[in-house]
Design an enzyme around this catalytic site. Sequence first.
Site, PDB file in Angstrom:
ATOM      1  N   ALA A  26       0.818  -1.216   0.000  1.00 30.85           N
ATOM      2  CA  ALA A  26       0.000   0.000   0.000  1.00 30.85           C
ATOM      3  C   ALA A  26       0.850   1.263   0.000  1.00 30.85           C
ATOM      4  O   ALA A  26       0.438   2.289  -0.552  1.00 30.85           O
ATOM      5  CB  ALA A  26      -0.942  -0.004   1.207  1.00 30.85           C
ATOM      6  N   ASN A  51      -5.827   3.356  10.621  1.00 30.05           N
ATOM      7  CA  ASN A  51      -5.072   2.195  11.087  1.00 30.05           C
ATOM      8  C   ASN A  51      -4.875   2.140  12.594  1.00 30.05           C
ATOM      9  O   ASN A  51      -4.751   1.048  13.161  1.00 30.05           O
ATOM     10  CB  ASN A  51      -3.705   2.139  10.384  1.00 30.05           C
ATOM     11  CG  ASN A  51      -2.908   3.411  10.543  1.00 30.05           C
ATOM     12  OD1 ASN A  51      -3.359   4.487  10.154  1.00 30.05           O
ATOM     13  ND2 ASN A  51      -1.717   3.307  11.110  1.00 30.05           N
ATOM     14  N   GLN A  77      -6.463  -0.787   5.467  1.00 26.77           N
ATOM     15  CA  GLN A  77      -7.139  -1.369   6.628  1.00 26.77           C
ATOM     16  C   GLN A  77      -8.612  -1.681   6.372  1.00 26.77           C
ATOM     17  O   GLN A  77      -9.259  -2.313   7.206  1.00 26.77           O
ATOM     18  CB  GLN A  77      -7.023  -0.414   7.818  1.00 26.77           C
ATOM     19  CG  GLN A  77      -5.600  -0.177   8.308  1.00 26.77           C
ATOM     20  CD  GLN A  77      -5.039  -1.343   9.093  1.00 26.77           C
ATOM     21  OE1 GLN A  77      -5.757  -2.275   9.466  1.00 26.77           O
ATOM     22  NE2 GLN A  77      -3.746  -1.308   9.362  1.00 26.77           N
ATOM     23  N   GLY A 134      -1.665  -6.550   0.972  1.00 28.28           N
ATOM     24  CA  GLY A 134      -1.894  -7.981   1.115  1.00 28.28           C
ATOM     25  C   GLY A 134      -1.831  -8.467   2.547  1.00 28.28           C
ATOM     26  O   GLY A 134      -2.648  -9.282   2.981  1.00 28.28           O
ATOM     27  N   CYS A 186       4.183   1.205  11.940  1.00 30.96           N
ATOM     28  CA  CYS A 186       5.080   2.041  11.136  1.00 30.96           C
ATOM     29  C   CYS A 186       5.662   3.194  11.931  1.00 30.96           C
ATOM     30  O   CYS A 186       6.653   3.797  11.534  1.00 30.96           O
ATOM     31  CB  CYS A 186       4.338   2.571   9.902  1.00 30.96           C
ATOM     32  SG  CYS A 186       3.743   1.264   8.829  1.00 30.96           S
TER      33      CYS A 186
END
Length: 381
Positions: A74, A154, A182, A203, A326
């Site tokens: 993404a 997210n 998400q 994915g 992240c």
Amino acid sequence: MANSIYLDNQATTPLDPAVLEVMLPFLTSKFGNPHSASHAYGWETEAAIDVARAQVSSLIKAQEPNEIYFTSGATEANNLAIKGTMQAYGRERPHMVTVNTEHKCVLETMRYCESMGFSLTVVPVNAKGLVEIDSLEKAITNKTAIVSVMAVQNEIGTIQDIKTIATLAHSKGALFHTDAAQGFGKIPLDVQDMTIDLMSISGHKIYGPKGVGALYVKKGVRLVSQIHGGTQEDGLRAGTQAPALCAGLGMAASLAETSMITEHTRIRHLQETLLNALINLYPPLVVNGSLDERWVGNLNISFPGINGDRLIANLRAIALSSGSACSSGSATGSFVLKALDLPKELISSSLRLGIGRFTTEEDIQIAIEHFKSALEKLGKL
């Protein structure tokens, strides 16, 4: 870890065994380059990618499979959507609009574009984590090329009104992009009904493999390629495709399409069980973000009066997070929770619990017992 309860499904999800089964032949016997057009080894891997493209397309109700372009994930899809749009349309429409709770890969990509001479408006969200439509309308002008708003946040799981926002963007002549990493496979997303122009997909958020994602590009939308060196993906994304990863994403999409409704019901029950038990254990508990407009697998909560680091230290048997994977390691606290204008006490005591396909009722009950033990050790029970 065999003895750990996994409640971090927003960070990543375990690979579904059915996905692995589909992938394995392309890691062993079916090793052909899908761009080798002169023999069967290439033909069979190319065919597998075509099947995967159709499976992803079907889940989001795209008009045709060729509107799906495979990427490494993404983050790459977001970069391609935003940079590609600005390079294609930015001369006539040099303005971008997004929301302050977007994933950093959207915010930082737009800031990069801003450094290249384009202009950017970042619209704040309200206390529930939802963008106010009136505020968004004021931000979009007849010079706006792209409006980007995440489908499901997210960190706090809030679901934005994508259809209304897309309609608003189009009324000003702008393209609408959504980071659906998400939301893809978890909530119904119909790109035609919602009039979405660009959608980023991941994915590993839907029990598929890491290292693969996709960008939906509505037919007729122009993008400038960001990776050069070949004609793959209709010239939009150079590089040899990974048949195993594409097949895995396709199967993950297919599984999600058939199980989305039943999964939603089951996961909602687990979320309610967990939340109610935690409130009973610690009544001051606060849910961050809207509880109604929310993906049910995401539970972001704060424990006022408790040091978050100490609480996590006493919950080692549970895999959870204090924010986005992240942004893990950031000493400044969650920028998403700051955007909700939460007090420092709630931000520093926040936890994100992610419930998923393989979370069981037993897992939830064990997790509740671990929370009870942790609160007792901290003298809060």
